[in-house]
Scaffold this motif. Structure first.
Motif, PDB file in Angstrom:
ATOM      1  N   PRO A   4       0.825  -1.215   0.000  1.00  0.00           N
ATOM      2  CA  PRO A   4       0.000   0.000   0.000  1.00  0.00           C
ATOM      3  C   PRO A   4       0.857   1.263   0.000  1.00  0.00           C
ATOM      4  N   GLN A   5       0.442   2.240  -0.790  1.00  0.00           N
ATOM      5  CA  GLN A   5       1.190   3.497  -0.887  1.00  0.00           C
ATOM      6  C   GLN A   5       0.480   4.661  -0.208  1.00  0.00           C
ATOM      7  N   GLY A   6      -0.729   4.423   0.269  1.00  0.00           N
ATOM      8  CA  GLY A   6      -1.478   5.480   0.949  1.00  0.00           C
ATOM      9  C   GLY A   6      -2.429   4.878   1.963  1.00  0.00           C
ATOM     10  N   PHE A   7      -2.912   5.699   2.887  1.00  0.00           N
ATOM     11  CA  PHE A   7      -3.816   5.206   3.924  1.00  0.00           C
ATOM     12  C   PHE A   7      -5.054   4.543   3.339  1.00  0.00           C
ATOM     13  N   GLN A  45      -7.601  -2.218   8.743  1.00  0.00           N
ATOM     14  CA  GLN A  45      -7.061  -1.504   9.911  1.00  0.00           C
ATOM     15  C   GLN A  45      -7.666  -0.101  10.019  1.00  0.00           C
ATOM     16  N   GLU A  46      -8.948  -0.012   9.740  1.00  0.00           N
ATOM     17  CA  GLU A  46      -9.607   1.304   9.749  1.00  0.00           C
ATOM     18  C   GLU A  46      -9.504   2.003  11.102  1.00  0.00           C
ATOM     19  N   HIS A  47      -9.522   1.210  12.187  1.00  0.00           N
ATOM     20  CA  HIS A  47      -9.456   1.798  13.527  1.00  0.00           C
ATOM     21  C   HIS A  47      -8.127   2.510  13.770  1.00  0.00           C
ATOM     22  N   ILE A  48      -7.110   2.154  13.015  1.00  0.00           N
ATOM     23  CA  ILE A  48      -5.800   2.804  13.131  1.00  0.00           C
ATOM     24  C   ILE A  48      -5.657   3.906  12.094  1.00  0.00           C
ATOM     25  N   THR A  53      -2.918  -1.507  18.013  1.00  0.00           N
ATOM     26  CA  THR A  53      -2.937  -2.952  17.809  1.00  0.00           C
ATOM     27  C   THR A  53      -3.518  -3.291  16.442  1.00  0.00           C
ATOM     28  N   PHE A  54      -2.713  -3.938  15.614  1.00  0.00           N
ATOM     29  CA  PHE A  54      -3.128  -4.310  14.261  1.00  0.00           C
ATOM     30  C   PHE A  54      -3.861  -5.645  14.295  1.00  0.00           C
ATOM     31  N   LYS A  55      -5.027  -5.682  13.672  1.00  0.00           N
ATOM     32  CA  LYS A  55      -5.829  -6.901  13.648  1.00  0.00           C
ATOM     33  C   LYS A  55      -5.388  -7.809  12.501  1.00  0.00           C
TER      34      LYS A  55
END
Length: 348
Positions: free
Chosen positions: A13-16, A22-25, A154-156
């Motif tokens: 991935p190059q952007g958010f 990982q939307e919560h992050i 924390t990454f899911k």
């Protein structure tokens, strides 16, 4: 080409907006970067292949850190006190082009006690132009004094659905048509890691002579347990046939399958039978994801014929699954589970 650049690099991935699951992050970091509310230290925790390094790099880019001012350190190979002291000296210098320098320290839990103490001193009095992003798969090994000075995320683990979507997207980008069942198996083999899943996909595509790929081809290339063995075992349980069930296990042993994976696939089939029995929506989704033969097989077992495929069986299989990786004889936990559940059925 499927056998060129590693997929985990090519499709990083190059952007958010490209980060999956990982939307919560992402939502928090995106707003922090936009508003300039960046803290001096972050701690990213999660299992391998969940996007920790990708998010760290994107965050660095979003806050205006140029490549010359981004430093990535592998703590597994730079873990001593001398490395930490060198880092302490390095952070004192100003950035080359950016307003901030960013240090990404991967596998930070691998640092020695002395190195952690040196890092702590830097985190206690960090220069204003420095941001640390620590990444780890084992947060329990990091001293509380370090954790307390970081903003922790924390990454899911990605769901199998997300992994499957990723597999189908990459296969399409590479010019291949991947069957839904084939994509589903690759997602299972990826074991909750985008990187591992992409590695399995690249292996499959690099061996493909046809642009259309089915589940049988994936099984052949990856040495995954054949679907017929999985179905035979579930059928034997449904028929309350212990001899047939143990015979299927023996065949699995003879074909040298990964027993943990074999049991995982059996669990998946039993779970789907139960869901189809009680959830009409599951029936619709299964028709899109599995072959006609598999759908017919699952539908049949979700009816009266499969009444022995129940929650008690699923519970026993789950117990066997947790024991398999530690068992000296890999098939033993499954054999014991089958004997327990099917012998019970014979008891008057």
């Amino acid at each position: 080409m499927a056998n060129g650049t590693a997929f985990y690099r090519k499709y990083r991935p190059q952007g958010f907006d490209e980060i999956l699951g990982q939307e919560h992050i992402v939502d928090v970091l995106k707003e922090a970067a936009k508003g300039g509310n960046i803290t001096h230290a972050y701690l990213f925790f999660g299992s391998r292949g969940t996007g920790k390094t990708s998010v760290a790099r994107i965050l660095a880019r979003e806050i205006g850190c140029e490549p010359e001012d981004l430093y990535e350190i592998d703590a597994a190979s730079n873990r001593g006190i001398d490395d930490a002291r060198e880092l302490r000296e390095g952070v004192k210098s100003l950035p080359f082009k950016s307003s901030r320098k960013v240090y990404i320290i991967d596998e930070v839990h691998m640092l020695t006690k002395e190195a952690f103490n040196a890092l702590l001193k830097t985190l206690e009095e960090p220069p204003q132009h420095v941001i640390f992003i620590l990444a780890t798969t084992e947060v329990g090994k990091i001293p509380d004094t370090i954790v307390s000075r970081c903003q922790t995320f924390t990454f899911k683990k990605p769901t199998q659905t997300l992994l499957k979507q990723s597999v189908l997207h990459i296969a399409k980008e590479e010019g291949y048509e991947l069957g839904p069942s084939a994509a589903d198996l690759i997602a299972v083999l990826g074991d909750g890691s985008f990187r591992d899943t992409q590695g399995v996909l690249q292996l499959v595509l690099s061996a493909a002579k046809s642009k259309k790929i089915d589940r049988e081809f994936v099984e052949k290339i990856t040495s995954a347990p054949p679907a017929i063995l999985v179905n035979d075992l579930v059928s034997a349980v449904a028929e309350k046939d212990l001899e047939k069930a143990l015979g299927t296990v023996r065949k699995a042993v003879e074909t040298n399958v990964d027993f943990t994976l074999f049991l995982k696939l059996v669990l998946e089939k039993v779970r789907l039978v139960l869901l189809m029995r009680f959830d009409s929506e599951t029936k619709k989704s299964i028709k899109e994801e599995f072959s006609e033969d598999d759908v017919e097989f699952l539908e049949e077992l979700s009816g009266k014929k499969g009444e022995n495929v129940n929650s008690a069986l699923l519970s026993e299989l789950l117990t066997a699954y947790t024991k398999t990786s530690f068992a000296y004889i890999k098939q033993l936990p499954l054999e014991l589970a089958l004997i327990k559940i099917l012998e019970k059925e014979k008891t008057p």
